[in-house]
Motif scaffolding. Sequence first.
Motif, PDB file in Angstrom:
ATOM      1  N   ASP A 139     -25.233  -4.119 -19.794  1.00 31.25           N
ATOM      2  CA  ASP A 139     -24.709  -4.518 -18.488  1.00 31.25           C
ATOM      3  C   ASP A 139     -25.503  -3.834 -17.382  1.00 31.25           C
ATOM      4  O   ASP A 139     -26.476  -3.110 -17.635  1.00 31.25           O
ATOM      5  N   THR A 161     -30.275 -17.287 -14.882  1.00 28.12           N
ATOM      6  CA  THR A 161     -30.593 -16.718 -16.192  1.00 28.12           C
ATOM      7  C   THR A 161     -31.923 -17.265 -16.694  1.00 28.12           C
ATOM      8  O   THR A 161     -32.338 -18.374 -16.323  1.00 28.12           O
ATOM      9  N   GLU A 206     -25.693  -6.320 -25.943  1.00 23.28           N
ATOM     10  CA  GLU A 206     -25.589  -6.632 -24.516  1.00 23.28           C
ATOM     11  C   GLU A 206     -25.716  -5.353 -23.693  1.00 23.28           C
ATOM     12  O   GLU A 206     -25.068  -4.343 -23.994  1.00 23.28           O
ATOM     13  N   THR A 239     -30.065 -11.943 -17.018  1.00 29.68           N
ATOM     14  CA  THR A 239     -29.178 -12.437 -15.965  1.00 29.68           C
ATOM     15  C   THR A 239     -29.451 -11.707 -14.662  1.00 29.68           C
ATOM     16  O   THR A 239     -29.426 -10.471 -14.609  1.00 29.68           O
ATOM     17  N   LYS A 279     -28.953  -9.798 -22.751  1.00 27.69           N
ATOM     18  CA  LYS A 279     -28.109 -10.112 -23.897  1.00 27.69           C
ATOM     19  C   LYS A 279     -28.960 -10.717 -25.009  1.00 27.69           C
ATOM     20  O   LYS A 279     -29.877 -11.497 -24.746  1.00 27.69           O
ATOM     21  N   GLU A 319     -24.658 -18.491 -30.741  1.00 32.92           N
ATOM     22  CA  GLU A 319     -24.300 -17.900 -29.444  1.00 32.92           C
ATOM     23  C   GLU A 319     -23.398 -16.678 -29.582  1.00 32.92           C
ATOM     24  O   GLU A 319     -22.734 -16.274 -28.620  1.00 32.92           O
ATOM     25  N   THR A 347     -22.798 -12.808 -29.600  1.00 34.65           N
ATOM     26  CA  THR A 347     -23.508 -11.699 -28.965  1.00 34.65           C
ATOM     27  C   THR A 347     -23.824 -10.610 -29.984  1.00 34.65           C
ATOM     28  O   THR A 347     -22.928 -10.092 -30.660  1.00 34.65           O
ATOM     29  N   GLY A 364     -28.079  -7.986 -16.379  1.00 32.81           N
ATOM     30  CA  GLY A 364     -27.674  -8.175 -17.764  1.00 32.81           C
ATOM     31  C   GLY A 364     -28.823  -8.576 -18.671  1.00 32.81           C
ATOM     32  O   GLY A 364     -29.676  -9.371 -18.291  1.00 32.81           O
ATOM     33  N   VAL A 412     -28.409 -12.961 -28.450  1.00 31.50           N
ATOM     34  CA  VAL A 412     -27.420 -13.761 -29.173  1.00 31.50           C
ATOM     35  C   VAL A 412     -28.089 -14.439 -30.361  1.00 31.50           C
ATOM     36  O   VAL A 412     -29.307 -14.643 -30.378  1.00 31.50           O
ATOM     37  N   THR A 462     -34.400 -17.322 -20.462  1.00 33.25           N
ATOM     38  CA  THR A 462     -34.224 -17.180 -21.905  1.00 33.25           C
ATOM     39  C   THR A 462     -35.549 -17.253 -22.651  1.00 33.25           C
ATOM     40  O   THR A 462     -36.459 -17.985 -22.254  1.00 33.25           O
TER      41      THR A 462
END
Length: 343
Positions: free
Chosen positions: A271, A334, A269, A328, A258, A264, A266, A256, A260, A336
Amino acid sequence: MQNKELLQSYHMAGLFTLTLRLVIGWTYFSAFWRRLILENKLDPDTAGYIGEKFNHFLPNALGIKPIIEYLVTTPDALWWAMAVFTIVEAIVGLFIMMGLFTRLMSIGVFSLAMGILLGSGWLGTTCLDEWQIGVLGVASGFTIFLSGSGKYSLDYFLQTKNYKITKHPIFSWLGSGVLPIRFTVLPKIVFGGALAILALTLYTNQYFHGGVWGTLHNKSVKPKIEITNSTLDQDVISFQIFRVEGADVYGSFLIGIKIVDGNENTILELDQKALANFPKENIKNRYVAQIKSGKHSMIIPLGAKANLEIREEKLAHLSNGSYKVILTDISGLTWTDTFEINK
């Protein structure tokens, strides 16, 4: 008489290290055997290429990172380095098992082991494998240099047959026999060398694994990805990812990505299906170990570094503020990075 007794003492010491010589010799010769005889691991286009393994050393190598990084960014130089390294391992391993030019080969053992220790001493999922191989190789090389080889060696054969080469003073330094060092000085060299190798052992054990004091850590257990340089240019977001920890035998599986906003919410994203079909041209790999799309996810080998680009029209219309890129892993971990938009 005294010189003869001293020579016999050295031959006896060399005899006592026979097992060490044979085992340490095979550990290096077997590297050549595995890479070129049993399989061809010097082919850059096949799975298991030794250059990719070398790339795995990069993230946490001690003192030699610039050398490793240069090689993994220069594929031709890397291939030659791996070829030379393999040939040296073959010669050192075979000669030290045979006891030919034993002391010269022991320097080779010491040097190869030091390279393994500094480059890959941090790897090992269970028993700190590479660190143990490195420090034991350094200690073995030093010990065999001091002892030379004994009765079951070609050095001994050459000496007993009085070949001319054994009469040259340099043979004592490169082969076997009495070291031309004063007896009053030799114990100091042995003791000093032993302490230096012990200090190296303790320092690297602490540096790589926290094994002397503090909290133990093993960087080969869980994957860790560093994500940096997240920037937005019109409708394209780009960021750099670099896998710096985890097992070297399999990749991190990214399922994943993402983006944001500060609340927070989204924005975008991807997958695991999208990552399994991520455009190859949008992955700008830096090293030999390469990030690529797999069957069910994006695969990130240890030591791989690349810039990823994602193009999406909605990104061009984002308002000012702080945003996060979240990666992810299939394990649930995860990572960031943040970026700002100030139009």
